[in-house]
Design a protein around this motif. Structure first.
Motif, short mmCIF file in Angstrom:
data_model
loop_
_atom_site.label_atom_id
_atom_site.label_comp_id
_atom_site.label_asym_id
_atom_site.label_seq_id
_atom_site.Cartn_x
_atom_site.Cartn_y
_atom_site.Cartn_z
N ALA A 66 40.55 49.23 49.16
CA ALA A 66 40.24 50.27 48.16
C ALA A 66 40.72 51.64 48.63
O ALA A 66 41.32 52.40 47.85
CB ALA A 66 38.74 50.29 47.90
N VAL A 67 40.48 51.95 49.90
CA VAL A 67 40.93 53.24 50.45
C VAL A 67 42.46 53.33 50.41
O VAL A 67 43.03 54.36 50.04
CB VAL A 67 40.41 53.43 51.89
N ALA A 68 43.13 52.23 50.76
CA ALA A 68 44.60 52.22 50.76
C ALA A 68 45.14 52.45 49.36
O ALA A 68 46.15 53.15 49.17
CB ALA A 68 45.10 50.89 51.31
N SER A 69 44.51 51.89 48.35
CA SER A 69 44.97 52.07 46.97
C SER A 69 44.84 53.52 46.52
O SER A 69 45.69 54.04 45.79
CB SER A 69 44.19 51.15 46.03
N ILE A 70 43.79 54.19 46.98
CA ILE A 70 43.58 55.60 46.63
C ILE A 70 44.70 56.47 47.20
O ILE A 70 45.23 57.36 46.54
CB ILE A 70 42.21 56.09 47.13
N PHE A 71 45.09 56.20 48.45
CA PHE A 71 46.13 56.99 49.10
C PHE A 71 47.51 56.75 48.50
O PHE A 71 48.39 57.60 48.61
CB PHE A 71 46.19 56.66 50.60
N THR A 72 47.73 55.59 47.86
CA THR A 72 49.07 55.21 47.42
C THR A 72 49.40 55.69 46.01
O THR A 72 50.58 55.84 45.68
CB THR A 72 49.24 53.68 47.50
N ILE A 73 48.42 55.93 45.18
CA ILE A 73 48.69 56.40 43.81
C ILE A 73 49.42 57.74 43.85
O ILE A 73 48.97 58.68 44.51
CB ILE A 73 47.38 56.54 43.01
N GLN A 74 50.54 57.82 43.13
CA GLN A 74 51.37 59.03 43.11
C GLN A 74 51.74 59.38 41.66
O GLN A 74 51.63 58.54 40.76
CB GLN A 74 52.65 58.81 43.93
N SER A 93 41.01 41.56 46.88
CA SER A 93 40.36 41.33 48.18
C SER A 93 39.38 40.17 48.11
O SER A 93 39.28 39.36 49.03
CB SER A 93 39.63 42.60 48.63
N GLY A 94 38.65 40.10 46.99
CA GLY A 94 37.72 38.98 46.80
C GLY A 94 38.44 37.66 46.68
O GLY A 94 38.00 36.65 47.24
N LEU A 95 39.57 37.64 45.95
CA LEU A 95 40.34 36.41 45.79
C LEU A 95 40.91 35.93 47.13
O LEU A 95 40.98 34.72 47.38
CB LEU A 95 41.49 36.64 44.80
N LEU A 96 41.31 36.88 47.98
CA LEU A 96 41.90 36.53 49.27
C LEU A 96 40.86 36.27 50.36
O LEU A 96 41.21 35.91 51.48
CB LEU A 96 42.86 37.64 49.72
N SER A 106 35.51 42.48 53.61
CA SER A 106 35.11 43.72 52.94
C SER A 106 36.31 44.31 52.19
O SER A 106 37.43 44.31 52.72
CB SER A 106 34.61 44.75 53.96
N PRO A 107 36.10 44.78 50.96
CA PRO A 107 37.20 45.36 50.19
C PRO A 107 37.43 46.84 50.48
O PRO A 107 38.30 47.46 49.88
CB PRO A 107 36.74 45.17 48.74
N SER A 150 44.21 40.67 59.71
CA SER A 150 43.50 40.65 58.43
C SER A 150 43.30 42.06 57.89
O SER A 150 43.50 42.32 56.70
CB SER A 150 42.16 39.93 58.59
N ARG A 151 42.94 42.96 58.76
CA ARG A 151 42.71 44.35 58.31
C ARG A 151 44.02 45.03 57.91
O ARG A 151 44.04 45.85 56.99
CB ARG A 151 41.99 45.12 59.41
#
Length: 339
Positions: A33-41, A21-24, A28-29, A122-123
């Motif tokens: 961050a929330v999306a990554s939490i939901f995707t881990i399986q 997110s910082g590189l792009l 706000s990250p 963007s979001r």
């Protein structure tokens, strides 16, 4: 307390999502961050399926959110109604697991109403970034190995079952300790069912791999069944054996028979891993089992109604033995086919 691979990967996925997110240049990250939490399986297949489902519902949620902004503007009631609509759509398409992240997308887009469509896009890209980061971590870092994890869980369940079966008749273990160990066994068996579900979902690509995997699934189901029958035997011994008059007369025979079945079960697991000699005879003598059944028949013919409780115990032992023999034959067939 141990830290599992999934816990570690969740933290790493969040860190990677924030870094990207910082590189792009995202403002706000948080959303990534929330999306990554939901995707881990717990498996790669489930991660891919989650991304596929999330992508569909998030695109749909974003479209609905933008349409609602255009028609109704940004009001608390409009946001609430859109959330309800998105939930109903996700349920209709049997994608309930995507509801949480889709609602995050909807609220994030509708909250950015003053910034225009660029902010909404963007979001949405933030959500995709978090999902991509989680999938990358799941594939590269400690990739799930369902078959190995299932095998380890089977051995863990057997170790617990073996301890309880070997002390069930002799009643050597303190009752409180025995009950605690039995609860742990039940918990392990529940986890084993979940692990099997993950193993079952994994996809094989080649036709040969699919056939081998199907045979392995049959063996795995047999392993679970055998463990469940051993657990059932524990329950029946506790409920009926000690309530039967004269049960002490049968303690040695029952204890010895259960000991043999436990050893047989252990040897079957070793055989499934190719650790037993090809000509090793591991099955208990059926003559001894038949002799026990005949002696019980004579004993039960001597009137006392409560003696029949021993029938339940013997029946549970014989059923446990039946499923162990069935499992061994299945393993033999699979190994012959794969060799």
């Amino acid at each position: 307390m141990t830290i599992g691979a999934r816990v570690l990967k969740t933290g790493m996925a969040v860190a990677l999502a924030i870094y990207i997110s910082g590189l792009l240049g995202f403002p706000s990250p948080l959303i990534a961050a929330v999306a990554s939490i939901f995707t881990i399986q717990p498996s790669i297949y489930r991660s891919w399926q989650q991304i596929s489902d999330q992508l569909q519902t998030n695109v749909l949620g974003a479209i609905v959110a933008l349409a609602a902004l255009r028609l109704f503007g940004h009001t608390p009631i409009a946001v609430g109604l859109v959330c309800i609509l998105v939930i109903l759509i996700s349920i209709r398409f049997k994608m309930e697991s995507t509801i949480g992240l889709t609602l995050v997308t909807v609220v994030a887009i509708m909250e950015a109403h003053d910034a225009g469509y660029d902010a909404a896009l963007s979001r949405f890209l933030m959500v995709l970034t978090g999902m991509g980061a989680a999938f990358l971590v799941n594939v590269v870092i400690f990739p799930p190995r369902p078959r190995k994890q299932f095998s380890e869980q089977v051995h863990h369940a057997f170790d617990q079952l073996s301890l309880l079966l070997r002390t069930a008749i002799s009643n050597e273990m303190k009752e409180q300790v025995f009950n605690a160990e039995k609860e742990r066994l039940h918990g392990t068996l529940r986890k084993l069912d979940e692990r099997f579900s993950v193993f079952e979902e994994e996809r094989a690509i080649r036709a040969v791999s699919k056939a081998a995997r199907a045979r392995q699934l049959l063996v795995s189901k047999g392993m679970i069944k055998a463990l469940q029958k051993g657990s059932d035997l524990l329950e029946i011994v506790e409920e009926h054996y000690f309530a039967a008059p004269g049960a002490g007369e049968w303690a040695h025979q029952f204890d010895r028979h259960i000991e043999e079945l436990t050893k047989y079960h252990e040897h079957i697991l070793l055989k499934s891993e190719g650790k037993m000699k090809a000509n090793a005879h591991i099955e208990p003598e059926e003559e001894r089992e038949a002799k026990l059944a005949a002696q019980l028949t004579v004993y039960l013919g001597e009137a006392d109604e409560d003696r029949k409780r021993l029938v339940f115990v013997a029946s549970a032992m014989f059923e446990y033995a039946y499923h162990l023999r069935r499992l061994e034959k299945l393993i033999d067939q699979v190994q012959q086919r794969d060799s």
